[in-house]
Design a protein around this motif. Structure first.
Motif, PDB file in Angstrom:
ATOM      1  N   GLY A 140       0.827  -1.207   0.000  1.00 43.83           N
ATOM      2  CA  GLY A 140       0.000   0.000   0.000  1.00 43.83           C
ATOM      3  C   GLY A 140       0.861   1.257   0.000  1.00 43.83           C
ATOM      4  O   GLY A 140       0.576   2.224  -0.709  1.00 43.83           O
ATOM      5  N   LEU A 141       1.942   1.248   0.796  1.00 41.65           N
ATOM      6  CA  LEU A 141       2.869   2.383   0.805  1.00 41.65           C
ATOM      7  C   LEU A 141       3.524   2.560  -0.552  1.00 41.65           C
ATOM      8  O   LEU A 141       3.711   3.698  -1.028  1.00 41.65           O
ATOM      9  N   ASN A 142       3.884   1.458  -1.186  1.00 43.89           N
ATOM     10  CA  ASN A 142       4.502   1.533  -2.512  1.00 43.89           C
ATOM     11  C   ASN A 142       3.538   2.126  -3.534  1.00 43.89           C
ATOM     12  O   ASN A 142       3.946   2.902  -4.413  1.00 43.89           O
ATOM     13  N   CYS A 143       2.256   1.799  -3.419  1.00 44.51           N
ATOM     14  CA  CYS A 143       1.249   2.390  -4.304  1.00 44.51           C
ATOM     15  C   CYS A 143       1.159   3.902  -4.082  1.00 44.51           C
ATOM     16  O   CYS A 143       1.035   4.676  -5.035  1.00 44.51           O
ATOM     17  N   ALA A 144       1.242   4.308  -2.815  1.00 43.57           N
ATOM     18  CA  ALA A 144       1.201   5.742  -2.507  1.00 43.57           C
ATOM     19  C   ALA A 144       2.401   6.467  -3.100  1.00 43.57           C
ATOM     20  O   ALA A 144       2.274   7.581  -3.632  1.00 43.57           O
ATOM     21  N   ILE A 145       3.572   5.841  -3.031  1.00 45.83           N
ATOM     22  CA  ILE A 145       4.785   6.437  -3.601  1.00 45.83           C
ATOM     23  C   ILE A 145       4.617   6.641  -5.104  1.00 45.83           C
ATOM     24  O   ILE A 145       4.956   7.702  -5.648  1.00 45.83           O
ATOM     25  N   GLU A 146       4.099   5.631  -5.792  1.00 50.56           N
ATOM     26  CA  GLU A 146       3.911   5.746  -7.237  1.00 50.56           C
ATOM     27  C   GLU A 146       2.879   6.807  -7.585  1.00 50.56           C
ATOM     28  O   GLU A 146       3.019   7.518  -8.583  1.00 50.56           O
ATOM     29  N   ALA A 147       1.833   6.932  -6.751  1.00 42.21           N
ATOM     30  CA  ALA A 147       0.841   7.983  -6.979  1.00 42.21           C
ATOM     31  C   ALA A 147       1.483   9.360  -6.814  1.00 42.21           C
ATOM     32  O   ALA A 147       1.257  10.272  -7.628  1.00 42.21           O
ATOM     33  N   GLN A 156       9.293  10.202   5.763  1.00 42.08           N
ATOM     34  CA  GLN A 156      10.098  10.946   4.793  1.00 42.08           C
ATOM     35  C   GLN A 156       9.264  11.451   3.621  1.00 42.08           C
ATOM     36  O   GLN A 156       9.451  12.577   3.147  1.00 42.08           O
ATOM     37  N   LYS A 157       8.366  10.595   3.153  1.00 41.16           N
ATOM     38  CA  LYS A 157       7.549  10.940   1.985  1.00 41.16           C
ATOM     39  C   LYS A 157       6.336  11.803   2.357  1.00 41.16           C
ATOM     40  O   LYS A 157       5.597  12.232   1.468  1.00 41.16           O
ATOM     41  N   ASN A 158       6.155  12.004   3.662  1.00 41.77           N
ATOM     42  CA  ASN A 158       5.006  12.790   4.138  1.00 41.77           C
ATOM     43  C   ASN A 158       3.709  12.298   3.498  1.00 41.77           C
ATOM     44  O   ASN A 158       2.931  13.083   2.919  1.00 41.77           O
ATOM     45  N   MET A 159       3.485  11.012   3.585  1.00 38.12           N
ATOM     46  CA  MET A 159       2.354  10.379   2.906  1.00 38.12           C
ATOM     47  C   MET A 159       1.014  10.808   3.510  1.00 38.12           C
ATOM     48  O   MET A 159       0.906  11.072   4.712  1.00 38.12           O
ATOM     49  N   ASN A 160       0.023  10.851   2.662  1.00 41.45           N
ATOM     50  CA  ASN A 160      -1.346  11.127   3.106  1.00 41.45           C
ATOM     51  C   ASN A 160      -1.965   9.824   3.604  1.00 41.45           C
ATOM     52  O   ASN A 160      -2.446   9.007   2.816  1.00 41.45           O
ATOM     53  N   ILE A 161      -1.925   9.622   4.913  1.00 42.32           N
ATOM     54  CA  ILE A 161      -2.416   8.378   5.510  1.00 42.32           C
ATOM     55  C   ILE A 161      -3.338   8.707   6.676  1.00 42.32           C
ATOM     56  O   ILE A 161      -2.980   9.493   7.556  1.00 42.32           O
ATOM     57  N   ASN A 162      -4.516   8.109   6.680  1.00 43.10           N
ATOM     58  CA  ASN A 162      -5.412   8.161   7.829  1.00 43.10           C
ATOM     59  C   ASN A 162      -5.306   6.834   8.570  1.00 43.10           C
ATOM     60  O   ASN A 162      -5.609   5.774   8.004  1.00 43.10           O
ATOM     61  N   LEU A 163      -4.874   6.891   9.834  1.00 42.28           N
ATOM     62  CA  LEU A 163      -4.681   5.674  10.628  1.00 42.28           C
ATOM     63  C   LEU A 163      -5.866   5.442  11.561  1.00 42.28           C
ATOM     64  O   LEU A 163      -6.621   6.358  11.876  1.00 42.28           O
ATOM     65  N   TYR A 164      -6.007   4.194  11.977  1.00 44.28           N
ATOM     66  CA  TYR A 164      -7.077   3.778  12.891  1.00 44.28           C
ATOM     67  C   TYR A 164      -8.453   4.160  12.338  1.00 44.28           C
ATOM     68  O   TYR A 164      -9.320   4.675  13.043  1.00 44.28           O
TER      69      TYR A 164
END
Length: 324
Positions: free
Chosen positions: A15-22, A86-94
């Motif tokens: 999932g993180l890898n998909c976010a990086i590619e996006a 590092q990538k400051n990903m847009n992630i909503n947790l929990y």
């Protein structure tokens, strides 16, 4: 309401890898994760070591530096969570995704917190959430554990370990070395050939010398408060005293979630329908990535061989956008 280019379900390595590619391709995206970043890895046994070497667990070419030939759980958590920072990903947790519905123009996604809209959805949820239950009497007793974390609670206890794969072997060896009296109930005729090559001789030697008791070609029948009943290789029913049962019987994807999202499942292994070149399912613009693609065959996909899914999916999305 904002319509995202991509909503990614699951913040595991794929999932993180998909976010990086996006991110690389300037696509708006959001990752929604029901737990913490790489939640499945967080729930792995504390001292677990991967079968793969560090470079095979890398994503986006970011070096994974390990102090050992095979990295452990702690190193993997540091590696993947640091990438997300590092990538400051847009992630909503929990936040758990409850429903994915495709209308004429885009997807409507309902979670435990709010609703979202997206042109594309990637399901990268893995398979570590739902134990492969045995459906036998007593399986719901508090003494039965389907997840193993560390050996210390089982010191000086009579422990039955069910299974013969990596998780079962690790649990048997670690609890034995902390003073447990370990009995393995194994439905096959031998320890699984997929067990890590540096561990397999250890468990086989402990069984051969009698330090760990193993019943092969055996079937667990019932679990009681203070005992376990099983059928041995001679079809004889045995009952042994027992304090804890570690049922290392494997895990399954959330098939109900997949089918409720419209994905067709096939055969005895409930393999999801998807295009091998684009990872797109039978639902247009709905993609699968990572180990969830294997259905019940959870030994088919790993981090190292499913890292390519992210590039395949984003390439397909970009191609569709260009054609439109």
């Amino acid at each position: 309401m904002e319509v995202l280019d991509i909503l990614i379900i699951g913040a595991g390595p794929i999932g993180l890898n998909c976010a990086i590619e996006a991110q690389k391709n300037n696509l708006s995206y959001l990752v929604i994760e029901k737990g913490t970043i790489v939640n499945s890895l967080y729930h792995y046994p504390l001292y677990m070591r991967f079968f793969s070497t560090a470079e095979k667990l890398e994503i986006d070419g970011i070096p994974f530096i390990s102090t050992a030939p095979k990295p452990g759980r702690q190193e993997a958590l540091e590696y993947y969570q640091e990438i997300a920072r590092q990538k400051n990903m847009n992630i909503n947790l929990y936040e758990r995704v409850l429903k994915v519905h495709k209308n004429q123009d885009f997807f409507e996604i309902e979670t435990t917190k709010r609703k979202y809209s997206a042109k594309n959805v990637i399901i990268a949820t893995g398979f570590y959430d739902i134990p492969n239950f045995m459906h036998i009497p007593g399986e719901d007793l508090p003494k039965v554990k389907h997840y193993y974390k560390e050996p210390y609670p089982y010191a000086r206890q009579k422990v039955v370990v069910i299974g013969s794969s990596n998780s079962a072997v690790d649990a048997a060896l670690e609890t034995y070395r902390k003073g447990a009296e370990v009995t393995m109930i194994i439905r096959h005729s031998e320890i699984s050939r997929s067990v890590k090559y540096w561990v397999k001789p250890d468990i086989e030697n402990r069984i051969a010398e009698g330090s760990i008791t193993a019943h092969f070609n055996a079937e667990i029948l019932e679990i009681k408060d203070q005992s376990v009943i099983f059928k041995d290789q001679h079809n004889q029913v045995q009952e042994i005293e027992n304090d804890f049962v570690l049922a290392m019987t494997g895990y399954l994807p959330d098939f109900d979630f997949l089918t409720n999202s419209g994905i067709e499942l096939n055969g005895d292994c409930l393999n999801p329908t998807y295009n091998m070149e684009s990872m797109e399912t039978n639902v247009p613009d709905l993609y699968l990535a990572g180990v969830v693609c294997g259905g019940k065959d959870t030994h088919l996909w790993f981090i190292e061989n499913s890292r390519v899914h992210a590039e395949m999916i984003i390439r397909n999305i970009l191609l569709k956008n260009r054609d439109h």
